[in-house]
Write an enzyme that holds these catalytic residues in place. Sequence first.
Site, PDB file in Angstrom:
ATOM      1  N   SER A   1      23.266 -38.896  25.628  1.00  0.00           N
ATOM      2  CA  SER A   1      22.305 -38.891  24.527  1.00  0.00           C
ATOM      3  C   SER A   1      20.917 -39.355  24.958  1.00  0.00           C
ATOM      4  O   SER A   1      20.783 -40.240  25.816  1.00  0.00           O
ATOM      5  CB  SER A   1      22.817 -39.825  23.422  1.00  0.00           C
ATOM      6  OG  SER A   1      21.815 -40.082  22.465  1.00  0.00           O
TER       7      SER A   1
ATOM      8  N   TYR B   1      24.813 -48.259  20.170  1.00  0.00           N
ATOM      9  CA  TYR B   1      25.188 -46.872  20.437  1.00  0.00           C
ATOM     10  C   TYR B   1      24.588 -46.402  21.763  1.00  0.00           C
ATOM     11  O   TYR B   1      25.274 -45.833  22.617  1.00  0.00           O
ATOM     12  CB  TYR B   1      24.709 -45.967  19.296  1.00  0.00           C
ATOM     13  CG  TYR B   1      24.819 -44.491  19.602  1.00  0.00           C
ATOM     14  CD1 TYR B   1      26.051 -43.839  19.543  1.00  0.00           C
ATOM     15  CD2 TYR B   1      23.694 -43.741  19.945  1.00  0.00           C
ATOM     16  CE1 TYR B   1      26.155 -42.480  19.832  1.00  0.00           C
ATOM     17  CE2 TYR B   1      23.787 -42.394  20.227  1.00  0.00           C
ATOM     18  CZ  TYR B   1      25.015 -41.764  20.172  1.00  0.00           C
ATOM     19  OH  TYR B   1      25.111 -40.427  20.465  1.00  0.00           O
TER      20      TYR B   1
ATOM     21  N   GLU C   1      19.217 -41.205  23.263  1.00  0.00           N
ATOM     22  CA  GLU C   1      19.111 -42.603  22.841  1.00  0.00           C
ATOM     23  C   GLU C   1      19.278 -43.559  24.024  1.00  0.00           C
ATOM     24  O   GLU C   1      18.945 -44.736  23.927  1.00  0.00           O
ATOM     25  CB  GLU C   1      20.157 -42.921  21.764  1.00  0.00           C
ATOM     26  CG  GLU C   1      19.895 -42.266  20.417  1.00  0.00           C
ATOM     27  CD  GLU C   1      18.749 -42.912  19.625  1.00  0.00           C
ATOM     28  OE1 GLU C   1      18.528 -44.137  19.783  1.00  0.00           O
ATOM     29  OE2 GLU C   1      18.085 -42.189  18.856  1.00  0.00           O
TER      30      GLU C   1
END
Length: 322
Positions: A123, A147, A125
């Site tokens: 990801s 996360y 992120e």
Amino acid sequence: MKKALITGITGQDGSYLAEFLLKKDYKVYGLIRRSSQENLERINHVKDEIEFLQGDLLDQSSLNEALEKAKPDEVYNLAAQSFVPTSWNQPVLTGEFTALGVTRVLEAIRRLDTPARFYQASSSEMFGKVRATPQNELTPFYPRSPYGVAKVYGHYITVNYRESYNMFNCSGILFNHESPRRGLEFVTRKISHGVAKIKLGLAQKLKLGNLEAKRDWGFAGDYVEAAWMMLQQDRADDFVIGTGVSHSVRDFCRAAFLHVGLNFEDYIETDPNFIRPADVDSLIADASKAKQVLGWQAKVSFEELAKMMVDADIKILENLKK
């Protein structure tokens, strides 16, 4: 006939990937958790073409069994606790699913006589507090949520197993990808659904958090094709996947409301309850390696994506009114 096992098959990406692989004449297996209520909404239209296997990323033996039964050529690990705000409320569970879950799948593959090619859904992120703009495969990670931290673990354990056991493991570092199948808790779907409700007279206002947060948003259907392309290469590698164009939440609001002839500023309210403890300010992909090596690039534009999502939500709400 090639065989593929998809974890997270009932999610947004899993549903698009299942469709894509079925069109390529794959035998598709879907790993689903045993629950009292099966959530097959996103794959209802193709569920009769999929063989479901029960398994859980928290349970090693169930993964071993699923892999032994399917004996897949390819495994796509899309399952995770994937909603960033929830990762602050459930950081340990997020780590179990999103980090250690990857290791369990890799261990199950490693035990097979003929190990499958493996795709890990990494990801953007992971970049978090970005060290460089735009971000490519060599940009250092600085995650800003439990996360993001868990995804960094999942990413590096995939690389580690590739290098340690000579496994064909790829990570796709996917930037934000949306669709009409996105969960209502995600900001783009929250906006498209809110716009549809306001247009149909079912709501007056839409409450959102940080309107200035910027993301590189693409269409999920384009991104699952990139995942498949990675596993067709001669050599396993990692790839950043994104559009290379950054837009703010405000931009998405503007495009979505404009599509139905409304001015977003008349309907948006900022709610501090939706502000994250540590937000990611700006993410933008440098997907030049994917274009060069895979021949991949995004097809659906930002404006087309916003229109597609609003139209789908209007249709859903109109059908509910009937």
